[in-house]
Design an enzyme around this catalytic site. Structure first.
Site, PDB file in Angstrom:
ATOM      1  CG  HIS A 189      -3.481   5.936   4.627  1.00  0.00           C
ATOM      2  ND1 HIS A 189      -4.234   6.958   4.307  1.00  0.00           N
ATOM      3  CD2 HIS A 189      -2.308   6.686   3.616  1.00  0.00           C
ATOM      4  CE1 HIS A 189      -3.557   8.106   4.326  1.00  0.00           C
ATOM      5  NE2 HIS A 189      -1.979   7.589   3.700  1.00  0.00           N
ATOM      6  CG  HIS A 239       2.160   3.750   3.683  1.00  0.00           C
ATOM      7  ND1 HIS A 239       2.152   4.759   2.678  1.00  0.00           N
ATOM      8  CD2 HIS A 239       1.626   5.205   4.624  1.00  0.00           C
ATOM      9  CE1 HIS A 239       1.150   5.989   2.156  1.00  0.00           C
ATOM     10  NE2 HIS A 239       1.199   6.391   3.676  1.00  0.00           N
TER      11      HIS A 239
END
Ligand code: 5GP
Ligand code: ZN
Length: 137
Positions: free
Chosen positions: A101, A103
């Site tokens: 992922h 941010h």
């Protein structure tokens, strides 16, 4: 490939509801449940890859393009003063959810966050030794 035990697989593929600010066939972008700042969000690939080491290069490139697009949009919409894009790999680097992922962290003057590192010092010989290690075949 999805991992049945992975919470981000479930969120990315809509099995668990989330606050979604962007979705396409490859990614879902959600608001982080423990936001560092106003608007902190996460780019999640719909396929499961644990980290940067595992994700295909093209998909990582697509995530980077999406990060740029959303950083511009979020900065404008939220009135941010700056932006951090952070991507953690493995526990040693602060990764807590082993599904790749990115941010997206809008920054505001005096937002009280301390996201940057402490600058260090290193002797020149050690710098040279590290450089040579990276460059060696
Ligand atoms: P990491 O430390 O792995 O780079 O980041 C994981 C992030 O996921 C953290 O910022 C944490 O707040 C967020 N997070 C963990 N679980 C959930 C969840 O179930 N939903 C959402 N929206 N964010 C989560
Ligand atoms: Zn996953």
């Amino acid at each position: 490939m999805k991992d049945p035990n992975c919470i981000f697989c479930k969120i990315a593929n809509g099995e668990i509801p989330s606050r979604t600010l962007y979705e396409d066939e490859k990614f879902r972008v959600i608001m982080d449940l423990g936001p560092a700042t106003r608007g902190h969000s996460l780019i999640l690939p719909k396929e499961h890859y644990a980290n940067l080491y595992e994700i295909p290069e093209d998909l990582a490139a697509d995530a980077a393009k999406l990060a740029k697009k959303l950083a511009i949009r979020m900065t404008e919409k939220l009135g941010a003063d700056g932006f951090n894009i952070i991507q953690n790999n493995n526990e040693a680097a602060g990764q807590t959810v082993p599904h790749y992922h990115v941010h997206l962290i809008p920054r505001y003057q005096n937002d009280g966050q301390h996201i940057l590192w402490n600058p260090g010092e290193m002797p020149a010989e050690e710098m040279d030794e590290i450089l040579n290690t990276i460059l060696a075949d």
